[in-house]
Design an enzyme around this catalytic site. Structure first.
Site: not given
Length: 211
Positions: A43, A47, A131
C-alpha cells in the site's frame, strides 16, 4: 492482475506493507525486496509526492503484485491512483464523496472507520471491507471484536499493528489482513537497506505461515 477478489487476495497475504516513499527511483528495488521475500503486496501512500510515480513503476515491473494507494483524500487522488495502475484504494477516514467517486470509476475503495456510526455509514454506501484506523488508538482487538459481533463487514486494521500483536488481530475472523509499517520503515527505504527490509519481511511472512 489476479482473478481472485480483493478480499481473497488480502486473506492470502495477511499483512499489507504500508509504504511512504520519498524517491520513486527506490520503488522497484523495494517491490523486488517484498516479492523476493514472499510478500507481493504494497500500500503506497500518497503522503509523499513520489506516491503516484512509485505505484506506476511498481506496476510496470511487477504486473501481478497486489498494489494499493493509501492516504487517498480527494477525487483527484483517486484519478491519479487509477492512472498509476492500482488494484485498490485506501483512505484513513470515510469521505462519502471520495467513496462514491471511486465506485463510479470502478475501483475498490477501503475507507477508514473506528466506531459503529461510521461502519453503518460505510454499509449504507454498499461497502463490506473497511480499514479499522487508527487501530490501537481506537480500542484495538477489543473494539474490533465488538464491531464484528454486530456488523457483517470485514476489516483491515492499521495503525499500531506490529510484529508483537498482529496475530491477535488476525485471530479475529472478520480481519482479512493487517496494514503495517514495521517491515518497511522509511529510514531503511531512504538508506536503500534492502537486506534489512528483506529480513524483516521474511520474519513476518514466516511467523504468519505458522499461524
Amino acid at each position: 492482475m489476479s482473478n481472485l477478489s480483493l478480499e481473497q487476495q488480502l486473506r492470502n497475504v495477511k499483512v499489507v506493507p504500508v509504504i511512504a516513499i520519498k524517491d520513486a527511483a527506490l520503488a522497484v528495488p523495494l517491490a523486488k525486496t517484498l516479492v523476493d521475500n514472499g510478500l507481493p503486496c504494497a500500500e503506497v501512500t500518497f503522503r509523499t509526492e513520489a506516491g503516484q510515480e512509485s505505484i506506476r513503476l511498481m506496476r510496470e515491473a511487477y504486473p501481478d503484485m497486489l498494489i494499493g494507494a493509501g492516504t487517498v483524500l480527494t477525487t483527484q487522488q483517486v484519478d491519479q491512483a487509477i492512472e498509476a495502475g492500482v488494484d485498490f484504494i485506501v483512505s484513513p477516514g470515510l469521505n462519502p464523496t471520495v467513496v462514491k467517486y471511486a465506485q463510479q470509476r470502478g475501483v475498490v475503495i477501503v475507507p477508514g472507520v473506528n466506531n459503529p456510526s461510521l461502519v453503518e455509514q460505510a454499509m449504507e454506501l454498499g461497502l463490506k471491507t473497511l480499514k479499522f484506523f487508527p487501530a490501537s488508538a481506537s480500542g484495538g482487538t477489543a473494539m474490533l471484536k465488538a464491531l464484528s459481533a454486530v456488523y457483517p463487514v470485514e476489516f483491515m486494521p492499521t495503525g499500531g499493528v506490529s510484529a508483537a500483536n498482529i496475530e491477535s488481530y488476525l485471530d479475529i475472523p472478520s480481519v482479512l489482513a493487517c496494514g503495517g509499517t514495521w517491515m518497511v520503515p522509511s529510514d531503511l527505504i531512504d538508506a536503500q537497506d534492502w537486506a534489512t527490509i528483506g529480513k524483516l519481511v521474511e520474519e513476518v511472512v514466516s511467523a504468519l505461515a505458522e499461524q
